[in-house]
Scaffold this motif. Structure first.
Motif, PDB file in Angstrom:
ATOM      1  N   ILE A 176       0.845  -1.196   0.000  1.00  0.00           N
ATOM      2  CA  ILE A 176       0.000   0.000   0.000  1.00  0.00           C
ATOM      3  C   ILE A 176       0.881   1.248   0.000  1.00  0.00           C
ATOM      4  CG2 ILE A 176      -1.767   1.291   1.262  1.00  0.00           C
ATOM      5  CD1 ILE A 176      -2.684  -1.365   2.473  1.00  0.00           C
ATOM      6  N   GLU A 177       0.537   2.182  -0.862  1.00  0.00           N
ATOM      7  CA  GLU A 177       1.211   3.475  -0.907  1.00  0.00           C
ATOM      8  C   GLU A 177       0.152   4.552  -0.706  1.00  0.00           C
ATOM      9  OE1 GLU A 177       3.610   3.944  -4.403  1.00  0.00           O
ATOM     10  OE2 GLU A 177       4.263   1.844  -4.389  1.00  0.00           O
ATOM     11  N   VAL A 178       0.398   5.451   0.251  1.00  0.00           N
ATOM     12  CA  VAL A 178      -0.593   6.484   0.546  1.00  0.00           C
ATOM     13  C   VAL A 178       0.055   7.865   0.587  1.00  0.00           C
ATOM     14  CG1 VAL A 178      -2.171   4.991   1.801  1.00  0.00           C
ATOM     15  CG2 VAL A 178      -0.340   6.098   3.037  1.00  0.00           C
ATOM     16  N   ALA A 179      -0.679   8.835   0.066  1.00  0.00           N
ATOM     17  CA  ALA A 179      -0.306  10.245   0.193  1.00  0.00           C
ATOM     18  C   ALA A 179      -1.290  10.862   1.180  1.00  0.00           C
ATOM     19  CB  ALA A 179      -0.385  10.941  -1.151  1.00  0.00           C
ATOM     20  N   TYR A 180      -0.799  11.679   2.091  1.00  0.00           N
ATOM     21  CA  TYR A 180      -1.719  12.251   3.071  1.00  0.00           C
ATOM     22  C   TYR A 180      -1.145  13.491   3.739  1.00  0.00           C
ATOM     23  CZ  TYR A 180       1.281  10.129   6.567  1.00  0.00           C
ATOM     24  OH  TYR A 180       2.369   9.785   7.316  1.00  0.00           O
ATOM     25  N   ASP A 181      -2.029  14.249   4.351  1.00  0.00           N
ATOM     26  CA  ASP A 181      -1.684  15.299   5.306  1.00  0.00           C
ATOM     27  C   ASP A 181      -2.109  14.776   6.670  1.00  0.00           C
ATOM     28  OD1 ASP A 181      -0.887  16.875   3.212  1.00  0.00           O
ATOM     29  OD2 ASP A 181      -2.638  18.208   3.281  1.00  0.00           O
ATOM     30  N   LEU A 182      -1.239  14.955   7.644  1.00  0.00           N
ATOM     31  CA  LEU A 182      -1.556  14.530   9.006  1.00  0.00           C
ATOM     32  C   LEU A 182      -1.734  15.764   9.882  1.00  0.00           C
ATOM     33  CD1 LEU A 182      -1.795  12.627  11.431  1.00  0.00           C
ATOM     34  CD2 LEU A 182       0.706  12.560  11.521  1.00  0.00           C
TER      35      LEU A 182
ATOM     36  N   ARG B 247      -6.616  22.302  15.440  1.00  0.00           N
ATOM     37  CA  ARG B 247      -6.162  21.323  14.442  1.00  0.00           C
ATOM     38  C   ARG B 247      -4.894  21.867  13.798  1.00  0.00           C
ATOM     39  NH1 ARG B 247      -8.091  20.436   8.887  1.00  0.00           N
ATOM     40  NH2 ARG B 247      -8.086  18.216   8.347  1.00  0.00           N
ATOM     41  N   HIS B 248      -3.822  21.047  13.774  1.00  0.00           N
ATOM     42  CA  HIS B 248      -2.521  21.537  13.331  1.00  0.00           C
ATOM     43  C   HIS B 248      -1.881  20.540  12.357  1.00  0.00           C
ATOM     44  CE1 HIS B 248      -2.919  24.194  16.841  1.00  0.00           C
ATOM     45  NE2 HIS B 248      -3.223  23.095  17.524  1.00  0.00           N
ATOM     46  N   LEU B 249      -1.401  21.046  11.216  1.00  0.00           N
ATOM     47  CA  LEU B 249      -0.687  20.212  10.257  1.00  0.00           C
ATOM     48  C   LEU B 249       0.707  19.905  10.802  1.00  0.00           C
ATOM     49  CD1 LEU B 249      -0.497  18.928   7.397  1.00  0.00           C
ATOM     50  CD2 LEU B 249       0.441  21.117   6.616  1.00  0.00           C
ATOM     51  N   VAL B 250       1.051  18.609  10.895  1.00  0.00           N
ATOM     52  CA  VAL B 250       2.360  18.233  11.436  1.00  0.00           C
ATOM     53  C   VAL B 250       3.193  17.402  10.469  1.00  0.00           C
ATOM     54  CG1 VAL B 250       1.621  18.339  13.846  1.00  0.00           C
ATOM     55  CG2 VAL B 250       1.420  16.185  12.603  1.00  0.00           C
ATOM     56  N   GLU B 251       2.564  16.847   9.435  1.00  0.00           N
ATOM     57  CA  GLU B 251       3.323  15.989   8.540  1.00  0.00           C
ATOM     58  C   GLU B 251       2.622  15.859   7.193  1.00  0.00           C
ATOM     59  OE1 GLU B 251       5.318  12.327  10.032  1.00  0.00           O
ATOM     60  OE2 GLU B 251       3.878  11.339   8.744  1.00  0.00           O
ATOM     61  N   LYS B 252       3.440  15.751   6.126  1.00  0.00           N
ATOM     62  CA  LYS B 252       2.896  15.552   4.786  1.00  0.00           C
ATOM     63  C   LYS B 252       3.638  14.402   4.119  1.00  0.00           C
ATOM     64  CE  LYS B 252       1.970  19.171   2.218  1.00  0.00           C
ATOM     65  NZ  LYS B 252       0.495  19.267   2.217  1.00  0.00           N
ATOM     66  N   ALA B 253       2.899  13.538   3.467  1.00  0.00           N
ATOM     67  CA  ALA B 253       3.479  12.502   2.612  1.00  0.00           C
ATOM     68  C   ALA B 253       2.893  12.743   1.221  1.00  0.00           C
ATOM     69  CB  ALA B 253       3.135  11.106   3.120  1.00  0.00           C
ATOM     70  N   PRO B 254       3.607  13.448   0.347  1.00  0.00           N
ATOM     71  CA  PRO B 254       3.071  13.805  -0.972  1.00  0.00           C
ATOM     72  C   PRO B 254       3.007  12.607  -1.911  1.00  0.00           C
ATOM     73  CG  PRO B 254       5.346  14.516  -0.778  1.00  0.00           C
ATOM     74  CD  PRO B 254       4.954  13.989   0.574  1.00  0.00           C
TER      75      PRO B 254
ATOM     76  N   SER C   5      -5.110  13.436  19.207  1.00  0.00           N
ATOM     77  CA  SER C   5      -5.861  12.708  18.183  1.00  0.00           C
ATOM     78  C   SER C   5      -5.231  13.025  16.837  1.00  0.00           C
ATOM     79  CB  SER C   5      -7.328  13.140  18.192  1.00  0.00           C
ATOM     80  OG  SER C   5      -7.949  12.755  19.408  1.00  0.00           O
ATOM     81  N   LEU C   6      -5.160  12.021  15.953  1.00  0.00           N
ATOM     82  CA  LEU C   6      -4.506  12.178  14.658  1.00  0.00           C
ATOM     83  C   LEU C   6      -5.534  12.091  13.538  1.00  0.00           C
ATOM     84  CD1 LEU C   6      -1.366   9.874  15.147  1.00  0.00           C
ATOM     85  CD2 LEU C   6      -1.695  12.260  15.830  1.00  0.00           C
ATOM     86  N   ASN C   7      -5.577  13.127  12.708  1.00  0.00           N
ATOM     87  CA  ASN C   7      -6.501  13.178  11.580  1.00  0.00           C
ATOM     88  C   ASN C   7      -5.712  13.025  10.278  1.00  0.00           C
ATOM     89  OD1 ASN C   7      -8.328  15.799   9.902  1.00  0.00           O
ATOM     90  ND2 ASN C   7      -8.843  13.632   9.955  1.00  0.00           N
ATOM     91  N   PHE C   8      -5.954  11.921   9.566  1.00  0.00           N
ATOM     92  CA  PHE C   8      -5.288  11.638   8.294  1.00  0.00           C
ATOM     93  C   PHE C   8      -6.245  11.958   7.142  1.00  0.00           C
ATOM     94  CE2 PHE C   8      -3.099   8.906  11.307  1.00  0.00           C
ATOM     95  CZ  PHE C   8      -1.766   8.999  10.920  1.00  0.00           C
ATOM     96  N   VAL C   9      -5.785  12.784   6.206  1.00  0.00           N
ATOM     97  CA  VAL C   9      -6.580  13.146   5.036  1.00  0.00           C
ATOM     98  C   VAL C   9      -5.726  12.904   3.796  1.00  0.00           C
ATOM     99  CG1 VAL C   9      -7.856  14.967   3.864  1.00  0.00           C
ATOM    100  CG2 VAL C   9      -7.761  14.935   6.373  1.00  0.00           C
ATOM    101  N   GLY C  10      -6.195  12.067   2.875  1.00  0.00           N
ATOM    102  CA  GLY C  10      -5.363  11.793   1.706  1.00  0.00           C
ATOM    103  C   GLY C  10      -6.001  10.838   0.727  1.00  0.00           C
ATOM    104  N   LYS C  11      -5.148  10.126  -0.036  1.00  0.00           N
ATOM    105  CA  LYS C  11      -5.649   9.193  -1.047  1.00  0.00           C
ATOM    106  C   LYS C  11      -4.699   8.009  -1.193  1.00  0.00           C
ATOM    107  CE  LYS C  11      -5.271  10.101  -5.410  1.00  0.00           C
ATOM    108  NZ  LYS C  11      -5.359  10.721  -6.761  1.00  0.00           N
ATOM    109  N   ILE C  12      -5.238   6.926  -1.725  1.00  0.00           N
ATOM    110  CA  ILE C  12      -4.451   5.732  -1.985  1.00  0.00           C
ATOM    111  C   ILE C  12      -3.728   5.900  -3.322  1.00  0.00           C
ATOM    112  CG2 ILE C  12      -4.483   3.233  -2.316  1.00  0.00           C
ATOM    113  CD1 ILE C  12      -5.293   4.051   0.492  1.00  0.00           C
TER     114      ILE C  12
END
Length: 202
Positions: free
Chosen positions: A9-15, A23-30, A138-145
């Motif tokens: 599995i490969e995922v791109a997301y903002d955490l 709510r604070h952005l702490v990590e990005k996986a482009p 709490s961790l909110n992951f927003v992204g796509k596969i």
């Protein structure tokens, strides 16, 4: 008993972290440096893997893990004050490596190794936080596969060798960087193809 499928599995997301201050952005996986893992090996956080393993390539997601599903609660007793001399080399304090927010390797009397974050430097001591950097949040992951397919046998065997220490190579943990942190390991870091990352099991 049905054999559990291991998926590549490969995922791109903002955490984002969610706490009392918002709510604070702490990590990005482009998408060009996605977080890559194989399901079924306990590499990623269990809740993270469960939310993604049934999704197909191109599907989007938005889910939140409570602290108990992620890195646990924050414990005050895990903030410790250590003698400043521990961090000295040839009688001189190691200013190059010991500074506020530095992540430092430590070892206890039993020889167990772990990481800590410097939160204060005093005249005679250094205050270290041994909680996970995302403890209590709490961790909110927003992204796509980006990709999801059955893992190849050679990929599984290589992963098993890495997990059992039979091969050297880059497996990261959970970083708190902002751009493209990631990796295939666990502890203090990972998301992406580099070391680090916050979907990693701590």
């Amino acid at each position: 008993m049905e054999k559990k499928e291991n998926k590549h599995i490969e995922v791109a997301y903002d955490l984002f972290t969610i706490d009392e201050s918002g709510r604070h952005l702490v990590e990005k996986a482009p998408e060009d440096k996605p977080f890559v893992f194989v399901s079924g090996f306990g590499i990623a956080l269990e809740g993270f893997e469960e939310a993604l393993v049934s999704l197909q390539k191109g599907e989007e997601f938005n889910f939140t893990l409570a602290p108990e599903q992620a890195y646990g609660e924050f414990y005050d007793e895990r903030v410790v004050e250590l003698d400043r001399e521990i961090f000295s080399i040839d009688g001189r304090f190691d200013h190059e490596r010991i500074y506020i927010d530095a992540i430092v390797p430590l070892q206890n009397e039993d020889g167990d190794r772990f990481m800590g974050r410097v939160i204060d430097i005093r005249d005679n001591s250094v205050v270290i936080d041994l909680n996970h950097p995302l403890a209590g949040k709490s961790l909110n992951f927003v992204g796509k596969i980006v990709e999801s397919q059955e893992a190849r046998e050679e990929e599984i065997q290589q992963l098993i060798r890495q997990l059992t220490g039979q091969s050297c190579g880059g497996c990261g943990g959970c970083g708190d960087g902002e751009e493209g942190c990631g990796g295939c390991g666990k502890e203090e870091g990972g998301c992406g193809n580099q070391e680090g990352g916050c979907c990693k099991k701590g």
